[in-house]
Design a protein around this motif. Structure first.
Motif, PDB file in Angstrom:
ATOM      1  N   MET A   1       0.842  -1.186   0.000  1.00 17.07           N
ATOM      2  CA  MET A   1       0.000   0.000   0.000  1.00 17.07           C
ATOM      3  C   MET A   1       0.882   1.243   0.000  1.00 17.07           C
ATOM      4  O   MET A   1       1.947   1.251   0.594  1.00 17.07           O
ATOM      5  CB  MET A   1      -0.887   0.008   1.232  1.00 17.07           C
ATOM      6  N   GLN A   2       0.382   2.257  -0.630  1.00 20.25           N
ATOM      7  CA  GLN A   2       1.101   3.523  -0.709  1.00 20.25           C
ATOM      8  C   GLN A   2       0.240   4.615  -0.072  1.00 20.25           C
ATOM      9  O   GLN A   2      -0.931   4.766  -0.406  1.00 20.25           O
ATOM     10  CB  GLN A   2       1.396   3.864  -2.169  1.00 20.25           C
ATOM     11  N   ARG A   3       0.828   5.358   0.846  1.00 20.32           N
ATOM     12  CA  ARG A   3       0.126   6.465   1.476  1.00 20.32           C
ATOM     13  C   ARG A   3       0.359   7.733   0.662  1.00 20.32           C
ATOM     14  O   ARG A   3       1.483   8.002   0.259  1.00 20.32           O
ATOM     15  CB  ARG A   3       0.614   6.644   2.904  1.00 20.32           C
ATOM     16  N   ILE A   4      -0.705   8.511   0.463  1.00 20.35           N
ATOM     17  CA  ILE A   4      -0.630   9.731  -0.338  1.00 20.35           C
ATOM     18  C   ILE A   4      -0.894  10.937   0.560  1.00 20.35           C
ATOM     19  O   ILE A   4      -2.003  11.112   1.066  1.00 20.35           O
ATOM     20  CB  ILE A   4      -1.653   9.697  -1.501  1.00 20.35           C
ATOM     21  N   ASN A   5       0.135  11.739   0.780  1.00 19.05           N
ATOM     22  CA  ASN A   5       0.051  12.987   1.534  1.00 19.05           C
ATOM     23  C   ASN A   5       0.874  14.040   0.793  1.00 19.05           C
ATOM     24  O   ASN A   5       1.970  14.403   1.219  1.00 19.05           O
ATOM     25  CB  ASN A   5       0.582  12.801   2.966  1.00 19.05           C
ATOM     26  N   PRO A   6       0.353  14.556  -0.339  1.00 17.98           N
ATOM     27  CA  PRO A   6       1.146  15.463  -1.166  1.00 17.98           C
ATOM     28  C   PRO A   6       1.377  16.823  -0.495  1.00 17.98           C
ATOM     29  O   PRO A   6       0.578  17.269   0.334  1.00 17.98           O
ATOM     30  CB  PRO A   6       0.296  15.623  -2.425  1.00 17.98           C
ATOM     31  N   PRO A  12      -1.969  16.262   7.193  1.00 19.84           N
ATOM     32  CA  PRO A  12      -3.043  15.707   8.026  1.00 19.84           C
ATOM     33  C   PRO A  12      -2.989  16.271   9.448  1.00 19.84           C
ATOM     34  O   PRO A  12      -1.906  16.491  10.003  1.00 19.84           O
ATOM     35  CB  PRO A  12      -2.759  14.205   8.014  1.00 19.84           C
ATOM     36  N   ALA A  13      -4.148  16.506  10.031  1.00 19.85           N
ATOM     37  CA  ALA A  13      -4.248  17.105  11.362  1.00 19.85           C
ATOM     38  C   ALA A  13      -3.823  16.158  12.479  1.00 19.85           C
ATOM     39  O   ALA A  13      -3.557  16.589  13.589  1.00 19.85           O
ATOM     40  CB  ALA A  13      -5.675  17.578  11.597  1.00 19.85           C
ATOM     41  N   SER A  14      -3.785  14.867  12.196  1.00 22.88           N
ATOM     42  CA  SER A  14      -3.334  13.878  13.176  1.00 22.88           C
ATOM     43  C   SER A  14      -2.782  12.696  12.399  1.00 22.88           C
ATOM     44  O   SER A  14      -2.437  12.822  11.229  1.00 22.88           O
ATOM     45  CB  SER A  14      -4.474  13.480  14.119  1.00 22.88           C
ATOM     46  N   ASN A  15      -2.712  11.537  13.020  1.00 20.28           N
ATOM     47  CA  ASN A  15      -2.090  10.370  12.392  1.00 20.28           C
ATOM     48  C   ASN A  15      -3.054   9.656  11.440  1.00 20.28           C
ATOM     49  O   ASN A  15      -3.677   8.663  11.794  1.00 20.28           O
ATOM     50  CB  ASN A  15      -1.576   9.390  13.457  1.00 20.28           C
ATOM     51  N   TYR A  16      -3.208  10.221  10.257  1.00 23.26           N
ATOM     52  CA  TYR A  16      -3.967   9.573   9.190  1.00 23.26           C
ATOM     53  C   TYR A  16      -3.350   9.974   7.864  1.00 23.26           C
ATOM     54  O   TYR A  16      -2.497  10.853   7.806  1.00 23.26           O
ATOM     55  CB  TYR A  16      -5.467   9.916   9.240  1.00 23.26           C
ATOM     56  N   SER A  17      -3.759   9.323   6.800  1.00 18.33           N
ATOM     57  CA  SER A  17      -3.274   9.634   5.458  1.00 18.33           C
ATOM     58  C   SER A  17      -4.431  10.167   4.629  1.00 18.33           C
ATOM     59  O   SER A  17      -5.561   9.691   4.764  1.00 18.33           O
ATOM     60  CB  SER A  17      -2.706   8.374   4.795  1.00 18.33           C
ATOM     61  N   HIS A  18      -4.141  11.139   3.758  1.00 14.99           N
ATOM     62  CA  HIS A  18      -5.184  11.682   2.892  1.00 14.99           C
ATOM     63  C   HIS A  18      -5.672  10.629   1.898  1.00 14.99           C
ATOM     64  O   HIS A  18      -6.847  10.606   1.540  1.00 14.99           O
ATOM     65  CB  HIS A  18      -4.673  12.899   2.115  1.00 14.99           C
ATOM     66  N   GLY A  19      -4.792   9.794   1.427  1.00  6.16           N
ATOM     67  CA  GLY A  19      -5.175   8.767   0.466  1.00  6.16           C
ATOM     68  C   GLY A  19      -4.356   7.519   0.653  1.00  6.16           C
ATOM     69  O   GLY A  19      -3.259   7.554   1.200  1.00  6.16           O
ATOM     70  N   HIS A  99       0.077   2.906  12.947  1.00  5.74           N
ATOM     71  CA  HIS A  99      -0.401   2.731  11.562  1.00  5.74           C
ATOM     72  C   HIS A  99      -1.297   3.909  11.200  1.00  5.74           C
ATOM     73  O   HIS A  99      -2.064   4.395  12.024  1.00  5.74           O
ATOM     74  CB  HIS A  99      -1.180   1.415  11.456  1.00  5.74           C
ATOM     75  N   SER A 100      -1.195   4.382   9.973  1.00  2.00           N
ATOM     76  CA  SER A 100      -2.082   5.457   9.538  1.00  2.00           C
ATOM     77  C   SER A 100      -2.854   5.002   8.309  1.00  2.00           C
ATOM     78  O   SER A 100      -2.318   4.326   7.445  1.00  2.00           O
ATOM     79  CB  SER A 100      -1.278   6.728   9.269  1.00  2.00           C
ATOM     80  N   CYS A 101      -4.129   5.368   8.279  1.00  2.29           N
ATOM     81  CA  CYS A 101      -4.970   5.043   7.137  1.00  2.29           C
ATOM     82  C   CYS A 101      -5.848   6.256   6.855  1.00  2.29           C
ATOM     83  O   CYS A 101      -5.809   7.234   7.593  1.00  2.29           O
ATOM     84  CB  CYS A 101      -5.811   3.797   7.424  1.00  2.29           C
ATOM     85  N   ALA A 102      -6.610   6.206   5.795  1.00  2.00           N
ATOM     86  CA  ALA A 102      -7.545   7.290   5.512  1.00  2.00           C
ATOM     87  C   ALA A 102      -8.576   7.325   6.635  1.00  2.00           C
ATOM     88  O   ALA A 102      -9.005   6.279   7.138  1.00  2.00           O
ATOM     89  CB  ALA A 102      -8.213   7.064   4.156  1.00  2.00           C
TER      90      ALA A 102
END
Length: 127
Positions: A1-6, A12-19, A99-102
């Motif tokens: 999986m690839q996390r997208i945070n351009p 992100p305001a906390s531990n999550y990923s935009h995509g 771990h971070s997810c959307a």
């Protein structure tokens, strides 16, 4: 999986990923909304306790399906008590252990039963 945070989107305001990008062809687990009901059918008391139990239920479902917490790609949290985002983030971060997810957090008028304060739904993909 690839996390997208351009860099072209606010951090992100906390531990999550935009995509999250995942290859299709893996196993997908869609988890129905989980509330603070314990296995014995009793309800946890308060937002934090209900969120903790909902997360425990999610992680138990993830494990029963042969997935790991790192396979979670999307989480949506519904809360009926305004102003609980910090509490719910802390509980989520403890449950996900880095771990971070959307992630989406919503404050809503109500859930299926009056005493239900938190409901969390999730998706996981195992490649």
């Amino acid at each position: 999986m690839q996390r997208i945070n351009p860099d072209t989107v606010a951090k992100p305001a906390s531990n999550y990923s935009h995509g999250i990008v995942h290859r299709s062809g893996g196993d997908r687990l869609v988890i129905s909304g989980q509330v603070g009901l314990r296995p014995d059918g009793t309800m946890a008391d308060g937002v934090e306790a209900q969120a903790e139990q909902a997360w425990q239920n999610i992680l138990n479902i993830v494990a029963a399906a042969g997935f790991a917490r790192e396979d979670l790609i999307r989480v949506t949290t519904y809360v009926t008590v305004p102003g609980q985002v910090a509490v719910c983030r802390e509980v989520r971060d403890r449950a996900l252990e880095g771990h971070s997810c959307a992630n989406t957090y919503l404050e809503i008028a109500g859930l299926a039963a009056p005493g239900w304060l938190v409901e969390i739904e999730a998706e996981a993909v195992k490649e």
